[in-house]
Design a protein around this motif. Structure first.
Motif, PDB file in Angstrom:
ATOM      1  N   ALA A  21       0.690  -1.617   0.047  1.00 49.21           N
ATOM      2  CA  ALA A  21       0.022   0.192   0.111  1.00 49.21           C
ATOM      3  C   ALA A  21       0.607   1.186  -0.400  1.00 49.21           C
ATOM      4  CB  ALA A  21      -0.629  -0.042   1.356  1.00 49.21           C
ATOM      5  N   GLN A  22       2.234   1.312   0.419  1.00 47.56           N
ATOM      6  CA  GLN A  22       3.276   2.126   0.595  1.00 47.56           C
ATOM      7  C   GLN A  22       3.330   2.433  -0.360  1.00 47.56           C
ATOM      8  OE1 GLN A  22       5.788   1.575   4.025  1.00 47.56           O
ATOM      9  NE2 GLN A  22       4.756   2.866   5.364  1.00 47.56           N
ATOM     10  N   ILE A  23       4.021   1.445  -1.387  1.00 52.07           N
ATOM     11  CA  ILE A  23       4.608   1.503  -2.548  1.00 52.07           C
ATOM     12  C   ILE A  23       3.855   1.761  -3.960  1.00 52.07           C
ATOM     13  CG2 ILE A  23       5.506   0.271  -4.829  1.00 52.07           C
ATOM     14  CD1 ILE A  23       6.881  -1.655  -2.566  1.00 52.07           C
ATOM     15  N   ASP A  24       1.988   1.482  -3.593  1.00 53.84           N
ATOM     16  CA  ASP A  24       1.086   2.135  -4.970  1.00 53.84           C
ATOM     17  C   ASP A  24       1.000   3.545  -4.194  1.00 53.84           C
ATOM     18  OD1 ASP A  24       1.483  -0.641  -5.536  1.00 53.84           O
ATOM     19  OD2 ASP A  24      -0.585  -0.815  -4.289  1.00 53.84           O
ATOM     20  N   MET A  29       2.007   9.517  -6.060  1.00 55.50           N
ATOM     21  CA  MET A  29       2.844  10.741  -5.716  1.00 55.50           C
ATOM     22  C   MET A  29       3.716  11.276  -6.900  1.00 55.50           C
ATOM     23  SD  MET A  29       2.887  11.004  -1.161  1.00 55.50           S
ATOM     24  CE  MET A  29       3.937  12.089  -1.566  1.00 55.50           C
ATOM     25  N   LEU A  30       4.203  10.365  -6.867  1.00 55.62           N
ATOM     26  CA  LEU A  30       5.647  10.445  -8.553  1.00 55.62           C
ATOM     27  C   LEU A  30       4.405  10.387  -9.676  1.00 55.62           C
ATOM     28  CD1 LEU A  30       8.300   7.720  -7.457  1.00 55.62           C
ATOM     29  CD2 LEU A  30       8.759   9.989  -8.036  1.00 55.62           C
TER      30      LEU A  30
END
Length: 64
Positions: A21-24, A29-30
């Motif tokens: 979830a953090q990576i997604d 954001m990127l």
């Protein structure tokens, strides 16, 4: 009642889900940052084109 190993495996699954979830979220954001950068570049190009048009217009009328 579950054994210690099953509990540890489930805990690791939860950690992996949270990391995914953090990576997604970071990827979103990127992507948004890339879109904002493209928007800023387009705005700068439009401003430069507008300035060039005004300069040509003023030359047409003999202004400097």
């Amino acid at each position: 009642m579950s054994d210690w190993f099953s509990t540890a495996v489930e805990m690791q699954r939860e950690i992996l889900r949270a990391q995914k979830a953090q990576i997604d979220a970071a990827q979103k954001m990127l992507d948004a940052g890339k879109q904002m950068s493209a928007l800023q570049q387009a705005g700068q190009k439009a401003a430069e084109a507008n300035l060039a048009a005004w300069k040509q217009w003023s030359k047409l009328w003999g202004w400097k």
